[in-house]
Design a protein around this motif. Structure first.
Motif, PDB file in Angstrom:
ATOM      1  N   TYR A  54     -14.579  41.262  96.893  1.00 48.11           N
ATOM      2  CA  TYR A  54     -13.901  41.249  95.601  1.00 48.11           C
ATOM      3  C   TYR A  54     -12.811  42.023  95.481  1.00 48.11           C
ATOM      4  CZ  TYR A  54     -14.213  42.490  90.695  1.00 48.11           C
ATOM      5  OH  TYR A  54     -14.147  42.702  89.618  1.00 48.11           O
ATOM      6  N   GLY A  55     -11.754  41.254  95.044  1.00 46.79           N
ATOM      7  CA  GLY A  55     -10.481  42.222  94.559  1.00 46.79           C
ATOM      8  C   GLY A  55      -9.522  41.921  95.682  1.00 46.79           C
ATOM      9  N   GLY A  56     -10.135  41.063  96.855  1.00 49.01           N
ATOM     10  CA  GLY A  56      -8.984  40.668  97.531  1.00 49.01           C
ATOM     11  C   GLY A  56      -9.093  41.246  98.927  1.00 49.01           C
ATOM     12  N   GLY A  57      -8.132  41.055  99.851  1.00 48.63           N
ATOM     13  CA  GLY A  57      -8.098  41.951 101.188  1.00 48.63           C
ATOM     14  C   GLY A  57      -8.482  41.005 102.414  1.00 48.63           C
ATOM     15  N   GLN A  58      -8.430  41.634 103.314  1.00 47.54           N
ATOM     16  CA  GLN A  58      -8.905  40.722 104.409  1.00 47.54           C
ATOM     17  C   GLN A  58     -10.344  40.750 104.945  1.00 47.54           C
ATOM     18  OE1 GLN A  58      -6.554  43.124 107.585  1.00 47.54           O
ATOM     19  NE2 GLN A  58      -4.588  41.772 107.291  1.00 47.54           N
ATOM     20  N   GLY A  59     -10.552  39.646 105.576  1.00 50.00           N
ATOM     21  CA  GLY A  59     -11.921  39.714 106.104  1.00 50.00           C
ATOM     22  C   GLY A  59     -12.875  38.772 105.086  1.00 50.00           C
ATOM     23  N   MET A  60     -14.077  38.704 105.673  1.00 47.13           N
ATOM     24  CA  MET A  60     -15.116  38.137 104.833  1.00 47.13           C
ATOM     25  C   MET A  60     -16.245  39.158 104.545  1.00 47.13           C
ATOM     26  SD  MET A  60     -14.041  35.341 104.139  1.00 47.13           S
ATOM     27  CE  MET A  60     -15.345  33.879 103.761  1.00 47.13           C
ATOM     28  N   LEU A  61     -17.201  38.983 103.826  1.00 47.67           N
ATOM     29  CA  LEU A  61     -18.321  39.909 103.535  1.00 47.67           C
ATOM     30  C   LEU A  61     -19.689  38.785 103.227  1.00 47.67           C
ATOM     31  CD1 LEU A  61     -17.200  42.107 100.587  1.00 47.67           C
ATOM     32  CD2 LEU A  61     -17.341  42.701 102.997  1.00 47.67           C
ATOM     33  N   MET A  62     -20.724  39.462 103.668  1.00 48.98           N
ATOM     34  CA  MET A  62     -21.951  38.606 103.474  1.00 48.98           C
ATOM     35  C   MET A  62     -22.286  38.680 102.059  1.00 48.98           C
ATOM     36  SD  MET A  62     -22.974  37.587 106.189  1.00 48.98           S
ATOM     37  CE  MET A  62     -24.517  37.191 106.407  1.00 48.98           C
ATOM     38  N   ARG A 113     -23.113  38.656 109.798  1.00 47.77           N
ATOM     39  CA  ARG A 113     -22.556  37.798 110.644  1.00 47.77           C
ATOM     40  C   ARG A 113     -20.914  38.664 111.267  1.00 47.77           C
ATOM     41  NH1 ARG A 113     -20.958  31.803 109.029  1.00 47.77           N
ATOM     42  NH2 ARG A 113     -19.617  31.313 110.746  1.00 47.77           N
ATOM     43  N   TYR A 114     -20.566  39.427 110.452  1.00 45.08           N
ATOM     44  CA  TYR A 114     -19.203  40.180 110.934  1.00 45.08           C
ATOM     45  C   TYR A 114     -19.234  41.468 111.000  1.00 45.08           C
ATOM     46  CZ  TYR A 114     -17.873  35.825 108.737  1.00 45.08           C
ATOM     47  OH  TYR A 114     -17.835  34.258 108.344  1.00 45.08           O
ATOM     48  N   GLU A 115     -18.553  42.227 111.753  1.00 42.84           N
ATOM     49  CA  GLU A 115     -18.531  43.617 111.760  1.00 42.84           C
ATOM     50  C   GLU A 115     -18.244  44.164 110.476  1.00 42.84           C
ATOM     51  OE1 GLU A 115     -15.669  47.175 113.761  1.00 42.84           O
ATOM     52  OE2 GLU A 115     -15.544  45.435 114.415  1.00 42.84           O
ATOM     53  N   ALA A 116     -19.084  45.272 109.988  1.00 45.14           N
ATOM     54  CA  ALA A 116     -18.746  46.120 108.748  1.00 45.14           C
ATOM     55  C   ALA A 116     -18.796  45.014 107.674  1.00 45.14           C
ATOM     56  CB  ALA A 116     -17.475  46.946 108.767  1.00 45.14           C
ATOM     57  N   SER A 117     -19.600  43.967 107.630  1.00 44.74           N
ATOM     58  CA  SER A 117     -19.509  43.063 106.619  1.00 44.74           C
ATOM     59  C   SER A 117     -20.215  43.165 105.608  1.00 44.74           C
ATOM     60  CB  SER A 117     -19.569  41.623 107.243  1.00 44.74           C
ATOM     61  OG  SER A 117     -21.008  41.606 107.810  1.00 44.74           O
ATOM     62  N   MET A 118     -21.212  44.087 105.463  1.00 45.20           N
ATOM     63  CA  MET A 118     -22.359  44.059 104.087  1.00 45.20           C
ATOM     64  C   MET A 118     -21.480  44.524 102.766  1.00 45.20           C
ATOM     65  SD  MET A 118     -25.251  43.045 104.790  1.00 45.20           S
ATOM     66  CE  MET A 118     -26.249  42.826 106.121  1.00 45.20           C
ATOM     67  N   SER A 119     -21.699  43.760 101.852  1.00 41.67           N
ATOM     68  CA  SER A 119     -20.993  44.249 100.631  1.00 41.67           C
ATOM     69  C   SER A 119     -21.555  45.809 100.304  1.00 41.67           C
ATOM     70  CB  SER A 119     -21.327  42.991  99.440  1.00 41.67           C
ATOM     71  OG  SER A 119     -21.036  43.618  98.155  1.00 41.67           O
ATOM     72  N   ALA A 120     -20.643  46.389  99.553  1.00 41.90           N
ATOM     73  CA  ALA A 120     -20.989  47.735  99.163  1.00 41.90           C
ATOM     74  C   ALA A 120     -22.498  47.629  98.168  1.00 41.90           C
ATOM     75  CB  ALA A 120     -19.758  48.480  98.371  1.00 41.90           C
ATOM     76  N   ARG A 121     -22.446  46.487  97.724  1.00 41.87           N
ATOM     77  CA  ARG A 121     -23.701  46.175  96.511  1.00 41.87           C
ATOM     78  C   ARG A 121     -24.996  46.285  97.231  1.00 41.87           C
ATOM     79  NH1 ARG A 121     -22.698  40.689  93.823  1.00 41.87           N
ATOM     80  NH2 ARG A 121     -21.743  40.352  95.791  1.00 41.87           N
ATOM     81  N   ARG A 148     -14.548  54.135 105.451  1.00 41.58           N
ATOM     82  CA  ARG A 148     -13.701  52.806 105.256  1.00 41.58           C
ATOM     83  C   ARG A 148     -12.455  52.729 106.058  1.00 41.58           C
ATOM     84  NH1 ARG A 148     -16.986  51.066 101.780  1.00 41.58           N
ATOM     85  NH2 ARG A 148     -17.567  51.843  99.706  1.00 41.58           N
ATOM     86  N   ARG A 149     -12.076  51.428 106.179  1.00 38.36           N
ATOM     87  CA  ARG A 149     -10.680  51.377 106.976  1.00 38.36           C
ATOM     88  C   ARG A 149      -9.400  51.585 106.176  1.00 38.36           C
ATOM     89  NH1 ARG A 149     -12.669  46.236 110.419  1.00 38.36           N
ATOM     90  NH2 ARG A 149     -14.242  47.320 112.100  1.00 38.36           N
ATOM     91  N   ARG A 150      -8.567  52.086 106.630  1.00 37.70           N
ATOM     92  CA  ARG A 150      -7.172  52.343 105.766  1.00 37.70           C
ATOM     93  C   ARG A 150      -6.472  51.032 105.994  1.00 37.70           C
ATOM     94  NH1 ARG A 150      -7.540  56.427 101.984  1.00 37.70           N
ATOM     95  NH2 ARG A 150      -8.341  58.118 102.933  1.00 37.70           N
ATOM     96  N   THR A 151      -5.697  50.620 104.910  1.00 41.96           N
ATOM     97  CA  THR A 151      -4.834  49.463 105.295  1.00 41.96           C
ATOM     98  C   THR A 151      -3.302  50.125 104.949  1.00 41.96           C
ATOM     99  OG1 THR A 151      -4.937  48.685 102.806  1.00 41.96           O
ATOM    100  CG2 THR A 151      -6.680  47.691 104.491  1.00 41.96           C
ATOM    101  N   SER A 152      -2.393  49.207 105.169  1.00 38.00           N
ATOM    102  CA  SER A 152      -1.091  49.677 104.876  1.00 38.00           C
ATOM    103  C   SER A 152      -0.734  49.723 103.287  1.00 38.00           C
ATOM    104  CB  SER A 152      -0.054  48.591 105.585  1.00 38.00           C
ATOM    105  OG  SER A 152      -0.243  47.232 105.063  1.00 38.00           O
ATOM    106  N   SER A 154      -1.331  50.967 100.177  1.00 36.97           N
ATOM    107  CA  SER A 154      -1.341  52.304  99.858  1.00 36.97           C
ATOM    108  C   SER A 154      -2.334  52.465  98.356  1.00 36.97           C
ATOM    109  CB  SER A 154      -0.604  53.396  99.449  1.00 36.97           C
ATOM    110  OG  SER A 154       0.542  53.100  98.637  1.00 36.97           O
ATOM    111  N   ARG A 155      -2.368  51.428  97.517  1.00 34.69           N
ATOM    112  CA  ARG A 155      -3.244  51.247  96.178  1.00 34.69           C
ATOM    113  C   ARG A 155      -4.490  51.194  96.533  1.00 34.69           C
ATOM    114  NH1 ARG A 155       0.034  46.458  93.869  1.00 34.69           N
ATOM    115  NH2 ARG A 155      -0.375  45.953  96.164  1.00 34.69           N
ATOM    116  N   ARG A 156      -4.980  50.590  97.787  1.00 38.04           N
ATOM    117  CA  ARG A 156      -6.211  50.357  98.029  1.00 38.04           C
ATOM    118  C   ARG A 156      -6.879  51.560  98.969  1.00 38.04           C
ATOM    119  NH1 ARG A 156      -5.531  44.717 100.430  1.00 38.04           N
ATOM    120  NH2 ARG A 156      -5.097  43.619  98.400  1.00 38.04           N
ATOM    121  N   PRO A 157      -7.980  52.091  98.442  1.00 39.76           N
ATOM    122  CA  PRO A 157      -8.443  53.549  99.059  1.00 39.76           C
ATOM    123  C   PRO A 157      -9.251  53.103 100.269  1.00 39.76           C
ATOM    124  CG  PRO A 157      -9.903  52.712  97.327  1.00 39.76           C
ATOM    125  CD  PRO A 157      -8.687  51.778  96.998  1.00 39.76           C
ATOM    126  N   TRP A 158      -9.473  51.950 100.749  1.00 38.76           N
ATOM    127  CA  TRP A 158     -10.221  51.479 101.967  1.00 38.76           C
ATOM    128  C   TRP A 158      -9.487  50.553 102.835  1.00 38.76           C
ATOM    129  CZ3 TRP A 158     -11.985  50.044  97.088  1.00 38.76           C
ATOM    130  CH2 TRP A 158     -11.969  48.716  96.859  1.00 38.76           C
TER     131      TRP A 158
END
Length: 158
Positions: A54-62, A113-121, A148-152, A154-158
């Motif tokens: 939700y909100g975009g970003g890399q990867g996929m979530l279950m 199915r993926y590493e760290a892939s459960m939604s925060a919900r 949470r993983r940091r990304t390049s 800076s607007r995203r806290p994870w």
């Protein structure tokens, strides 16, 4: 004790659970095993279990919906299972955790199915696991062990 798994690849568990030490224990009646296919609780024609964050970003979530529906349906078949989510930011699986889980009559391991892939919900209690089940990931998040993983960006806290 009944050990159950909820996975996108349920067929991969049967060979492991029917050979060697686990196979002998199962034949001796020390535990029973059942694997469920998460795709059985999807409602689209492609049987999709994952989605973009939700909100975009890399990867996929279950997706939360099939997991919650599956937990609710599986839990209605008998005593409520203790639900365990596999996640890198959860409580480490130690001997102490194994002994605590051993007291449960029924265990349901939810395999993503993926590493760290459960939604925060999924960290929040759902109607399916609010009463008698535990979520090790929710407990770890409450105690601040989920990083949470940091990304390049800076607007995203994870």
């Amino acid at each position: 004790m009944l050990i159950e798994t909820l996975s996108v690849f349920p067929e991969m568990f049967e060979p492991v659970m029917s050979t060697s030490i686990l196979g002998r224990a199962r034949k001796a009646g020390l535990f029973d095993f059942k694997a469920y296919n998460l795709r059985d609780w999807t409602h689209d024609r492609h049987r999709t279990v994952d989605d973009e964050p939700y909100g975009g970003g890399q990867g996929m979530l279950m997706k939360v919906e099939p997991i919650a529906e599956a937990i609710e349906a599986i839990g209605s078949e008998g005593p409520k299972p203790t639900v365990v989510f596999f996640t890198p930011c959860g409580e480490p699986f130690t001997q102490h955790v194994a002994e605590r889980l051993l007291k449960s009559e029924r265990l349901l391991f939810v395999c993503s199915r993926y590493e760290a892939s459960m939604s925060a919900r999924m960290r929040m209690p759902t109607s399916a696991c609010r009463s008698a089940t535990t979520c090790l990931r929710a407990r770890a998040a409450r105690h601040g062990r989920c990083r949470r993983r940091r990304t390049s960006d800076s607007r995203r806290p994870w």
